[in-house]
Design a protein around this motif. Sequence first.
Motif, PDB file in Angstrom:
ATOM      1  N   LEU A  33       0.809  -1.225   0.000  1.00 55.56           N
ATOM      2  CA  LEU A  33       0.000   0.000   0.000  1.00 55.56           C
ATOM      3  C   LEU A  33       0.845   1.280   0.000  1.00 55.56           C
ATOM      4  O   LEU A  33       0.581   2.185  -0.789  1.00 55.56           O
ATOM      5  CB  LEU A  33      -0.978  -0.008   1.186  1.00 55.56           C
ATOM      6  N   PRO A  34       1.859   1.343   0.861  1.00 52.84           N
ATOM      7  CA  PRO A  34       2.667   2.581   0.840  1.00 52.84           C
ATOM      8  C   PRO A  34       3.286   2.825  -0.537  1.00 52.84           C
ATOM      9  O   PRO A  34       3.288   3.957  -1.040  1.00 52.84           O
ATOM     10  CB  PRO A  34       3.765   2.311   1.866  1.00 52.84           C
ATOM     11  N   PHE A  39       3.168   5.907  -5.545  1.00 46.47           N
ATOM     12  CA  PHE A  39       3.491   5.806  -6.962  1.00 46.47           C
ATOM     13  C   PHE A  39       3.065   7.026  -7.794  1.00 46.47           C
ATOM     14  O   PHE A  39       3.877   7.563  -8.553  1.00 46.47           O
ATOM     15  CB  PHE A  39       2.897   4.514  -7.533  1.00 46.47           C
ATOM     16  N   PRO A  40       1.800   7.497  -7.663  1.00 47.77           N
ATOM     17  CA  PRO A  40       1.400   8.652  -8.485  1.00 47.77           C
ATOM     18  C   PRO A  40       2.301   9.866  -8.255  1.00 47.77           C
ATOM     19  O   PRO A  40       2.729  10.525  -9.206  1.00 47.77           O
ATOM     20  CB  PRO A  40      -0.020   8.953  -8.017  1.00 47.77           C
ATOM     21  N   THR A  41       2.604  10.135  -6.977  1.00 46.55           N
ATOM     22  CA  THR A  41       3.460  11.280  -6.663  1.00 46.55           C
ATOM     23  C   THR A  41       4.830  11.116  -7.307  1.00 46.55           C
ATOM     24  O   THR A  41       5.373  12.051  -7.901  1.00 46.55           O
ATOM     25  CB  THR A  41       3.648  11.396  -5.141  1.00 46.55           C
ATOM     26  N   LEU A  42       5.361   9.880  -7.155  1.00 45.08           N
ATOM     27  CA  LEU A  42       6.674   9.616  -7.738  1.00 45.08           C
ATOM     28  C   LEU A  42       6.666   9.814  -9.241  1.00 45.08           C
ATOM     29  O   LEU A  42       7.567  10.419  -9.810  1.00 45.08           O
ATOM     30  CB  LEU A  42       7.069   8.165  -7.436  1.00 45.08           C
ATOM     31  N   LEU A  43       5.589   9.309  -9.859  1.00 46.56           N
ATOM     32  CA  LEU A  43       5.487   9.400 -11.310  1.00 46.56           C
ATOM     33  C   LEU A  43       5.454  10.864 -11.739  1.00 46.56           C
ATOM     34  O   LEU A  43       6.188  11.289 -12.631  1.00 46.56           O
ATOM     35  CB  LEU A  43       4.217   8.681 -11.781  1.00 46.56           C
ATOM     36  N   VAL A  44       4.609  11.634 -11.044  1.00 45.18           N
ATOM     37  CA  VAL A  44       4.459  13.049 -11.427  1.00 45.18           C
ATOM     38  C   VAL A  44       5.756  13.806 -11.194  1.00 45.18           C
ATOM     39  O   VAL A  44       6.254  14.498 -12.084  1.00 45.18           O
ATOM     40  CB  VAL A  44       3.296  13.702 -10.645  1.00 45.18           C
ATOM     41  N   SER A  45       6.348  13.633 -10.001  1.00 41.81           N
ATOM     42  CA  SER A  45       7.563  14.413  -9.752  1.00 41.81           C
ATOM     43  C   SER A  45       8.709  13.882 -10.611  1.00 41.81           C
ATOM     44  O   SER A  45       9.571  14.652 -11.031  1.00 41.81           O
ATOM     45  CB  SER A  45       7.917  14.419  -8.265  1.00 41.81           C
TER      46      SER A  45
END
Lengths: 313, 420
Positions: A33-34, A39-45
């Motif tokens: 879960l973490p 993942f979305p944040t990582l992808l965007v940044s």
Amino acid sequence: MPFANSNKGVAATAATSLPASTNRYLGWSERWLPKLSLFPTLLVSGTAIYVFIVWTGVLSFTGSRMLPRYNFVGFDSYRAMFATERFGVAATNIVIYASLYIAISLALGLLLAILLDQKVRGEGLLRMIFLFPMSLSLIVTGVVWRWIFNPGLGLEKFAYDMGFVDFKLDWIINPSLAIYTLVIAAIWQSSGFVMVLMLAGLRGVDGSIIRAAQIDGASMPYIYWKIVLPLLAPVIFSATVILGHLAIKNFDLVVAMTNGGPGYATDMPATFMYAYSFERSQIAVGAASSIIMLGVATLLLVPYLYIQIRRGR
Amino acid sequence: MRSLGKLKTLLLLGMALPAVAMSQARAADVEVLHWWTSGGEAAAIGVLKEQLAEQGVGWTDFAVAGGAGSSALTVLKSRILAGNPPTAAQMLAQAVREWGQEGLLTTLDEVAAENDWDGILPEAIQNIAKFDGSYVAVPVNIHRSNYIWSNSKVLAEHGLSIPTTWDEVFAVGEALRKAGVVPIAHGGQPWQEAMLFENILISVDGGPETYRRLFVERDATAVENPAFAEALDIFRRLKSLMDPNFAGRDWNLATGMVITGEAAMQFMGDNAKGEFVAANLKPGVDYACTPLPNTQDDFLFYTDSFAMFEATNEESKKAQQIMAKTILEPIFQEAFNLRKGSIPVNQKVSLEKFDSCALNSREGLEAAAAQNTLMPSFAISMAVPPAVEGAMFDALTNYFNNDSVTVDEVKAGFVNALRQ
């Protein structure tokens, strides 16, 4: 694949024993879960930072003018950039600005923190007052200080009206001094923040060490210089890194306060980049200056990262 | 259309999020990007809005403040990269050229032929509205750069008259300064300094020829003409007649100083007149517009124009054509230019309702066209591409603001600029 197995396991055991399945399910979710939610944040940044760094790098080797073009011309735009006198001015300015800003903010912040650490009454209120400038937008800071320094509006006029007709404060309209008005405004903005950092560091210093030194007959300045300051080294280091990156990306303060003027005397690499990329249709030159800025920032950050990684081990 | 495909790729990469809401304009509405936000200018653009409303075309205003439109063009770029261009955008000559090269502008030849644009526009203006022989922009007005705006009451109060030579400029200025009036209201922004310089240049001996060689033919050797050094000398000496607080001041604030009488004169193009009109002042009574010394028959012009972007549906195309046609119709030309301070670009429009400044402008325009000194203003992005212009601005503003910079350094700066 543990992922597939555990799923099957959940389905198989669910009917028979509820507690066991819950445990297994929790184990799975705790693991994934973490990662999933990050993942979305990582992808965007990741894309918003690293993809664009690469893209900017690519653009800096092209002949792009108003819009991106992919006709590679090697180091032409770097050559063009270093040939403009304006880039030299911007580079000199950032060195003056960053070194004075970091050094004075640190010194002032430390001094304020030491003074505030003497168990003064109303410490909470004072701390808030000193920290308050940090909560202002740099645009607001810039406009206010522009007015203060404007000879026809601010301090000079105030002194003149008070009867001090010889008082002069025309730094902001003097090409060789205007850069220092930016330094002053920026220090005003961040020294309170440094103070709070240092205060937290001071609170972490063990009082018994100081008392022991006092018993040994050391004077207070000596104790601060020889004992407290070395203990504060990690805080000073973090503060330097924070101030350093604030200095390099300084853009809004310049725009609000001098807009690069008089002439282009207070131009900074960030404003240089903006002018070339967006106003002068020379995206390639703008990109080249961004890459140089990135290079310098990286050089400054490498020691910090090195220490962080070693500490991590 | 390959470039459009490329733009879409850029969009996918997520570049250039526009700073403005990306609302799609309703069909047959026009969304118009412009930078007319000061009092006189806002009133002028309001006229177009009304005229279009009468013809059933709605108006979505997309105003981005900032002198000479540098901020507006930045916003425009991000809108275009995002694949969502406005219907029309205010542009200066060099921007029309650049967008034309990108192949994003729609041709207006049909409307132009129907309404005989070739017959009603001066030739120098046609050149600016066309790209590759086709009309891609609608010019709106003609501005003149080489004007001095003066507050008549302030001059009369001190027994002074409008200077007609540079010696008089300095004599009058000195007298005003001693009387406690700011002689020249100046805005310390690079384009305003460039405008001051270009006008000084055409006012000195051999100046118009130097100007043409330098800014129209882009011949770098023209910096060696004595006129160039002489103009630079006057340029810097004028600083002694300005108040010390000019750094970063907007042009309309400087005009405001002349309107209130805090300052006596401003060297500025006739966009300044819009501010006087908005303040209900009368030319010849409250204020005067006079060409710079020795430039009565010279004319540095700048025109605002609207370029139209390739529209996707028929209704938008229709709306664009209505807008293009309306802009050059006498009713709009008259109403708009009366408020803006410029003169109609449509030469068939009578100047009956216009004031003495406008009459002076048209007279100057005709005289200048006859002797080949009707030239585009480089300070208002009419003459050279942005990269060249930027480098020239740097050289001039640095010389003006920093007394240790020499004439030779400016010359070198110009030579470098023309290599861009």
